[in-house]
Design a protein around this motif. Structure first.
Motif, PDB file in Angstrom:
ATOM      1  N   ASN A   1       0.852  -1.193   0.000  1.00 29.65           N
ATOM      2  CA  ASN A   1       0.000   0.000   0.000  1.00 29.65           C
ATOM      3  C   ASN A   1       0.887   1.241   0.000  1.00 29.65           C
ATOM      4  O   ASN A   1       0.950   1.997   0.975  1.00 29.65           O
ATOM      5  CB  ASN A   1      -0.907  -0.016   1.225  1.00 29.65           C
ATOM      6  CG  ASN A   1      -1.915  -1.147   1.173  1.00 29.65           C
ATOM      7  OD1 ASN A   1      -2.700  -1.249   0.232  1.00 29.65           O
ATOM      8  ND2 ASN A   1      -1.890  -2.013   2.175  1.00 29.65           N
ATOM      9  N   THR A   2       1.604   1.425  -1.110  1.00 29.62           N
ATOM     10  CA  THR A   2       2.527   2.541  -1.248  1.00 29.62           C
ATOM     11  C   THR A   2       2.394   3.132  -2.639  1.00 29.62           C
ATOM     12  O   THR A   2       1.719   2.551  -3.514  1.00 29.62           O
ATOM     13  CB  THR A   2       3.970   2.077  -0.971  1.00 29.62           C
ATOM     14  OG1 THR A   2       4.826   3.210  -0.830  1.00 29.62           O
ATOM     15  CG2 THR A   2       4.496   1.196  -2.099  1.00 29.62           C
ATOM     16  N   PHE A   3       3.030   4.258  -2.867  1.00 33.34           N
ATOM     17  CA  PHE A   3       2.934   4.936  -4.155  1.00 33.34           C
ATOM     18  C   PHE A   3       3.860   4.276  -5.161  1.00 33.34           C
ATOM     19  O   PHE A   3       5.020   4.013  -4.876  1.00 33.34           O
ATOM     20  CB  PHE A   3       3.301   6.409  -3.993  1.00 33.34           C
ATOM     21  CG  PHE A   3       3.041   7.245  -5.221  1.00 33.34           C
ATOM     22  CD1 PHE A   3       1.790   7.794  -5.430  1.00 33.34           C
ATOM     23  CD2 PHE A   3       4.035   7.471  -6.159  1.00 33.34           C
ATOM     24  CE1 PHE A   3       1.536   8.572  -6.558  1.00 33.34           C
ATOM     25  CE2 PHE A   3       3.792   8.240  -7.279  1.00 33.34           C
ATOM     26  CZ  PHE A   3       2.538   8.788  -7.489  1.00 33.34           C
ATOM     27  N   PHE A   4       3.327   3.999  -6.365  1.00 35.40           N
ATOM     28  CA  PHE A   4       4.110   3.341  -7.416  1.00 35.40           C
ATOM     29  C   PHE A   4       3.895   4.115  -8.707  1.00 35.40           C
ATOM     30  O   PHE A   4       2.847   4.026  -9.338  1.00 35.40           O
ATOM     31  CB  PHE A   4       3.649   1.885  -7.577  1.00 35.40           C
ATOM     32  CG  PHE A   4       4.758   0.928  -7.887  1.00 35.40           C
ATOM     33  CD1 PHE A   4       5.528   1.073  -9.036  1.00 35.40           C
ATOM     34  CD2 PHE A   4       5.031  -0.137  -7.039  1.00 35.40           C
ATOM     35  CE1 PHE A   4       6.553   0.186  -9.329  1.00 35.40           C
ATOM     36  CE2 PHE A   4       6.054  -1.038  -7.319  1.00 35.40           C
ATOM     37  CZ  PHE A   4       6.821  -0.874  -8.459  1.00 35.40           C
ATOM     38  N   HIS A   5       4.907   4.887  -9.108  1.00 36.95           N
ATOM     39  CA  HIS A   5       4.788   5.758 -10.279  1.00 36.95           C
ATOM     40  C   HIS A   5       4.513   4.957 -11.550  1.00 36.95           C
ATOM     41  O   HIS A   5       3.682   5.353 -12.374  1.00 36.95           O
ATOM     42  CB  HIS A   5       6.065   6.592 -10.430  1.00 36.95           C
ATOM     43  CG  HIS A   5       6.095   7.415 -11.678  1.00 36.95           C
ATOM     44  ND1 HIS A   5       7.069   7.273 -12.650  1.00 36.95           N
ATOM     45  CD2 HIS A   5       5.265   8.380 -12.137  1.00 36.95           C
ATOM     46  CE1 HIS A   5       6.840   8.126 -13.632  1.00 36.95           C
ATOM     47  NE2 HIS A   5       5.760   8.810 -13.356  1.00 36.95           N
ATOM     48  N   GLU A   6       5.213   3.843 -11.746  1.00 36.52           N
ATOM     49  CA  GLU A   6       5.036   3.051 -12.970  1.00 36.52           C
ATOM     50  C   GLU A   6       3.589   2.617 -13.151  1.00 36.52           C
ATOM     51  O   GLU A   6       3.026   2.700 -14.253  1.00 36.52           O
ATOM     52  CB  GLU A   6       5.943   1.824 -12.935  1.00 36.52           C
ATOM     53  CG  GLU A   6       5.776   0.884 -14.124  1.00 36.52           C
ATOM     54  CD  GLU A   6       6.733  -0.289 -14.074  1.00 36.52           C
ATOM     55  OE1 GLU A   6       6.327  -1.404 -14.455  1.00 36.52           O
ATOM     56  OE2 GLU A   6       7.886  -0.094 -13.656  1.00 36.52           O
ATOM     57  N   MET A   7       2.976   2.165 -12.089  1.00 34.64           N
ATOM     58  CA  MET A   7       1.592   1.695 -12.194  1.00 34.64           C
ATOM     59  C   MET A   7       0.629   2.851 -12.420  1.00 34.64           C
ATOM     60  O   MET A   7      -0.339   2.723 -13.173  1.00 34.64           O
ATOM     61  CB  MET A   7       1.231   0.888 -10.960  1.00 34.64           C
ATOM     62  CG  MET A   7       2.068  -0.377 -10.841  1.00 34.64           C
ATOM     63  SD  MET A   7       1.653  -1.309  -9.373  1.00 34.64           S
ATOM     64  CE  MET A   7       2.911  -2.586  -9.442  1.00 34.64           C
ATOM     65  N   GLN A   8       0.899   3.989 -11.766  1.00 31.24           N
ATOM     66  CA  GLN A   8       0.077   5.172 -12.017  1.00 31.24           C
ATOM     67  C   GLN A   8       0.202   5.611 -13.480  1.00 31.24           C
ATOM     68  O   GLN A   8      -0.785   6.032 -14.101  1.00 31.24           O
ATOM     69  CB  GLN A   8       0.497   6.310 -11.093  1.00 31.24           C
ATOM     70  CG  GLN A   8       0.180   6.097  -9.620  1.00 31.24           C
ATOM     71  CD  GLN A   8      -1.308   6.141  -9.318  1.00 31.24           C
ATOM     72  OE1 GLN A   8      -2.119   6.599 -10.135  1.00 31.24           O
ATOM     73  NE2 GLN A   8      -1.697   5.654  -8.140  1.00 31.24           N
ATOM     74  N   TYR A   9       1.400   5.503 -14.029  1.00 28.32           N
ATOM     75  CA  TYR A   9       1.628   5.894 -15.425  1.00 28.32           C
ATOM     76  C   TYR A   9       0.867   4.977 -16.381  1.00 28.32           C
ATOM     77  O   TYR A   9       0.225   5.456 -17.328  1.00 28.32           O
ATOM     78  CB  TYR A   9       3.121   5.857 -15.728  1.00 28.32           C
ATOM     79  CG  TYR A   9       3.468   6.102 -17.176  1.00 28.32           C
ATOM     80  CD1 TYR A   9       3.209   7.325 -17.788  1.00 28.32           C
ATOM     81  CD2 TYR A   9       4.048   5.098 -17.943  1.00 28.32           C
ATOM     82  CE1 TYR A   9       3.522   7.555 -19.112  1.00 28.32           C
ATOM     83  CE2 TYR A   9       4.370   5.309 -19.279  1.00 28.32           C
ATOM     84  CZ  TYR A   9       4.108   6.540 -19.860  1.00 28.32           C
ATOM     85  OH  TYR A   9       4.412   6.760 -21.180  1.00 28.32           O
ATOM     86  N   LEU A  10       0.906   3.671 -16.130  1.00 26.54           N
ATOM     87  CA  LEU A  10       0.169   2.751 -17.000  1.00 26.54           C
ATOM     88  C   LEU A  10      -1.334   2.995 -16.897  1.00 26.54           C
ATOM     89  O   LEU A  10      -2.055   2.945 -17.904  1.00 26.54           O
ATOM     90  CB  LEU A  10       0.507   1.305 -16.643  1.00 26.54           C
ATOM     91  CG  LEU A  10       1.911   0.834 -17.031  1.00 26.54           C
ATOM     92  CD1 LEU A  10       2.166  -0.577 -16.492  1.00 26.54           C
ATOM     93  CD2 LEU A  10       2.103   0.852 -18.550  1.00 26.54           C
ATOM     94  N   ALA A  11      -1.816   3.262 -15.677  1.00 24.69           N
ATOM     95  CA  ALA A  11      -3.239   3.577 -15.519  1.00 24.69           C
ATOM     96  C   ALA A  11      -3.587   4.853 -16.267  1.00 24.69           C
ATOM     97  O   ALA A  11      -4.656   4.967 -16.889  1.00 24.69           O
ATOM     98  CB  ALA A  11      -3.585   3.708 -14.035  1.00 24.69           C
ATOM     99  N   ALA A  12      -2.670   5.828 -16.236  1.00 27.37           N
ATOM    100  CA  ALA A  12      -2.895   7.084 -16.949  1.00 27.37           C
ATOM    101  C   ALA A  12      -2.935   6.889 -18.458  1.00 27.37           C
ATOM    102  O   ALA A  12      -3.577   7.668 -19.174  1.00 27.37           O
ATOM    103  CB  ALA A  12      -1.807   8.090 -16.579  1.00 27.37           C
ATOM    104  N   ARG A  13      -2.265   5.837 -18.944  1.00 23.00           N
ATOM    105  CA  ARG A  13      -2.250   5.562 -20.368  1.00 23.00           C
ATOM    106  C   ARG A  13      -3.427   4.688 -20.812  1.00 23.00           C
ATOM    107  O   ARG A  13      -3.487   4.243 -21.959  1.00 23.00           O
ATOM    108  CB  ARG A  13      -0.931   4.873 -20.749  1.00 23.00           C
ATOM    109  CG  ARG A  13       0.307   5.744 -20.568  1.00 23.00           C
ATOM    110  CD  ARG A  13       0.282   6.979 -21.446  1.00 23.00           C
ATOM    111  NE  ARG A  13       0.319   6.652 -22.855  1.00 23.00           N
ATOM    112  CZ  ARG A  13       1.424   6.619 -23.605  1.00 23.00           C
ATOM    113  NH1 ARG A  13       2.592   6.928 -23.055  1.00 23.00           N
ATOM    114  NH2 ARG A  13       1.362   6.297 -24.879  1.00 23.00           N
ATOM    115  N   GLY A  14      -4.358   4.423 -19.892  1.00 19.85           N
ATOM    116  CA  GLY A  14      -5.585   3.730 -20.263  1.00 19.85           C
ATOM    117  C   GLY A  14      -5.635   2.258 -19.936  1.00 19.85           C
ATOM    118  O   GLY A  14      -6.524   1.543 -20.415  1.00 19.85           O
TER     119      GLY A  14
END
Length: 660
Positions: free
Chosen positions: A449-462
């Motif tokens: 339960n921590t911040f993960f930039h890579e996963m946020q980026y993939l979610a941002a890409r749809g």
């Protein structure tokens, strides 16, 4: 998505502030910490900040294009120590507690890796890279031109992913006397020492080391105590396991440490131990608690943040430490009977803390999936924590965050598996979206339960993003973490496939015909394994991966013991087993378009692993591309050059866009 917010971008790693290493002053009115951010190309900057507990915001104390870290207040409150490479190599610097210009206090050739104030504030112990034959030497102000010559190797441990090829230097303890400004070497020999801890009398220094004659082949790490007046070196443990992060009790009678006795090799969970410094009696205090002691959480905005280890209360009735369970890392206290209760136990990631024994409070760094991390004041008896910083406030105001949804499901054999699913940042009901399965490395680590930039980026890409902790992960007890050993590609593989099946059955917005998979290190091995054993994924990205265990054993900096520990197979005893575990054996079955990403300087999973997989697939006319990253080791995704980390994410997303 809010109209005022934008999707997270790959280059947002340059906009995220990462805080770490809190250290409370002796009087308990302020604390120091490190704030780091990525610059251009291959540069990171880190500076020391100070915050008084009565102030709303911290104040920056060091400046410039530098990397300052490891702040520590002097016990008498007069000075602040930190380490910095601002003069060329990492050295000890001091600043007045009232502020002002920092002053350099060491100039040791090879640099310094850690330092610790003596309780009397008259000296500082430190660890330096020292040529045992030459001893402590001053660092030359002029760059030495080294002659072109071959490198003679005569050790089993002759390289490491972080250091490269080893030279003649070892990590030795030394002492800086502030009264005379003289330095003295405290340890000698072909051994490495780390984890300094002073006894309250300023006459004894504890540290960890493997000082056995067979240290190249032995994994053990012992605790030692050096008596400074007599120069006597006392071994406190019996070479039965790995003992680190020792801290003295206030009366100097006991040491508390983190360790284990290698019962399950590197899959053994850590415990808290108490060592009587007089009788050398060692007691495991947490044996009945089936939980990993320490921070097992992984992410990509912070890495290698120091763990303070187990710390004592003023009355020596309690010990405080971090522990990781079910995707969260919390702060716990234990009494001398081994009874444990939570100080902070929430669904987030407590990544570091400083404890003030006299005033009985903590400064803790906490991250969650919506925030890269901030500091909080924690009073043990208070119901709520006091937030002290909000370092990413401006960044978080601008970007759209996808909050992971926790999930739990049954594996094929009935074991419970935990994971998370992230919806695309611009999610709309009634639409269908492709899914990317992320697989962590280790395998003995923990998605959290921590911040993960890579996963946020993939979610941002749809993309919907699925990540789980399959067996082999930390956070679920000893049997769970040990279950993967000797079974790579077995039930860990079916755990991952069961996760995909579960979310396809449970979430109608996921398009089962558009599945992608990616992972690094062990996750790269598993990505390679998956594409050789199923064609259900339409695109894959394998990172810093393993493809051939036969060659891995001889080329990895850990290969000579890792295959025996993890696969329970080795050369020359069972080469056929190593081949059966190797994804390279199954390349004829690969039909998934595969992007291979690898760092040129990776010595943990050397680039030849990616090369073998690429050449094998290319020769068979499979859809495969090979992306090689210069000046990058195994830490590329977490601490590699910022510009290459951005390229890595953009190429990953482009590959998934192309095939999903």
């Amino acid at each position: 998505m809010s109209l005022q917010k934008r999707p997270i971008a790959a280059d947002d790693i340059k906009h995220i502030a990462v805080v770490s290493e809190p250290h409370i002053s002796e009087e308990g009115t302020k604390y120091a910490f490190v704030q780091k951010h990525a610059g251009e190309e291959d540069i990171y900057y880190s500076h020391i900040y100070i915050q008084h507990l009565t102030d709303d915001k911290p104040v920056q104390w060091t400046f410039g294009e530098v990397q300052d870290h490891s702040p520590q207040w002097a016990p008498d409150g007069s000075e602040l120590l930190f380490l910095s490479a601002r003069s060329g190599s990492t050295q000890i610097w001091l600043m007045s507690s009232a502020g002002g210009e920092p002053r350099q206090y060491t100039n040791i050739k090879g640099g310094i890796t850690e330092a610790a104030w003596a309780p009397d504030s008259q000296s500082i112990a430190f660890i330096a890279s020292v040529d045992s034959e030459a001893g402590l030497m001053e660092d030359s102000t002029q760059e030495e031109k080294k002659p072109l010559e071959p490198v003679l190797v005569n050790r089993l441990k002759y390289k490491s992913d972080t250091k490269g090829l080893h030279d003649k230097t070892r990590q030795h303890a030394a002492l800086l006397d502030l009264r005379s400004n003289k330095t003295t070497l405290l340890t000698k020999g072909p051994f490495d020492h780390f984890g300094l801890s002073w006894a309250s009398d300023s006459k004894r220094l504890a540290f960890s080391a493997n000082r056995n004659e067979d240290e190249d082949k032995s994994a053990v790490v012992d605790l030692f105590v050096l008596h400074l007046e007599t120069e006597e070196l006392e071994k406190m443990t019996e070479s039965t396991g790995i003992f680190t992060m020792a801290n003295w009790s206030g009366d100097g009678k006991y040491l508390a440490a983190i360790g284990h006795e290698l019962e399950y090799a590197d899959a053994t969970i850590n415990q808290v131990w108490i060592i009587n410094s007089r009788t050398k009696e060692n007691t495991c205090m947490t044996l009945k608690w089936d939980v990993q002691i320490g921070d097992a959480a992984i992410g990509d905005v912070r890495s290698s943040h120091p763990n303070p280890g187990p710390v004592w209360s003023r009355d020596q009735k309690h010990i405080y430490f971090l522990a990781s369970e079910r995707g969260s890392t919390g702060l716990y206290q234990m009494d001398m009977l081994g009874e444990i209760e939570a100080v902070h136990e929430e669904e987030n990631h407590l990544f570091g803390f400083s404890y003030h024994a006299a005033k009985d409070f903590f400064i803790a760094g906490i991250s969650d999936p919506s925030n890269p991390g901030d500091f909080f004041e924690i009073q043990r008896k208070a119901e709520a924590h006091v937030r002290l910083t909000d370092v990413n406030n401006e960044f978080l105001k601008k970007v759209d965050i996808s909050i992971p949804e926790p999930l739990s499901f049954k594996a094929e054999d009935g074991w419970e598996i935990q994971g998370w699913l992230m919806r695309p940042a611009q999610f709309e009901e009634g639409q269908q979206y492709p899914l990317v399965l992320e697989i962590h490395g280790g395998p003995h680590a923990m998605y959290a339960n921590t911040f993960f930039h890579e996963m946020q980026y993939l979610a941002a890409r749809g993309y919907a993003v699925l990540y789980i902790n399959p067996r082999g992960s930390h956070g679920y007890g000893q049997s769970f973490v040990d279950a993967v050993r000797g079974d790579y590609g077995g039930k860990d593989y079916t755990d991952l496939m069961s996760a995909v099946d579960y979310v396809l059955q449970s979430y109608s917005f996921i398009d089962g015909s558009r599945l992608g998979v990616t992972g690094g290190s062990y996750g790269g091995f598993m990505t390679n394994w998956i594409v050789g054993h199923t064609n259900r994924f339409k695109a894959a990205v394998t990172q810093r991966s393993i493809s051939n265990w036969l060659s891995f054993q001889g080329v990895s900096d850990i290969g000579f013991f890792f295959t025996e520990w993890e696969l329970k197979s080795s050369l020359p005893d069972s080469p056929e087993e190593l081949w059966n575990f190797s994804p390279l054996k199954y390349i004829k079955h690969v039909s998934t378009p595969l992007l291979i990403m690898h760092g040129e300087q990776d010595l943990r999973c050397p680039i030849e692993q990616g090369e073998q997989f690429f050449i094998g697939l290319k020769k068979l006319d499979k859809t495969v591309e090979f992306l090689r990253f210069p000046r990058s080791n195994h830490e590329l995704s977490r601490g590699g050059p910022p510009v290459l980390r951005i390229h890595r994410l953009e190429h990953m997303a482009e590959w998934f866009n192309r095939y999903l």
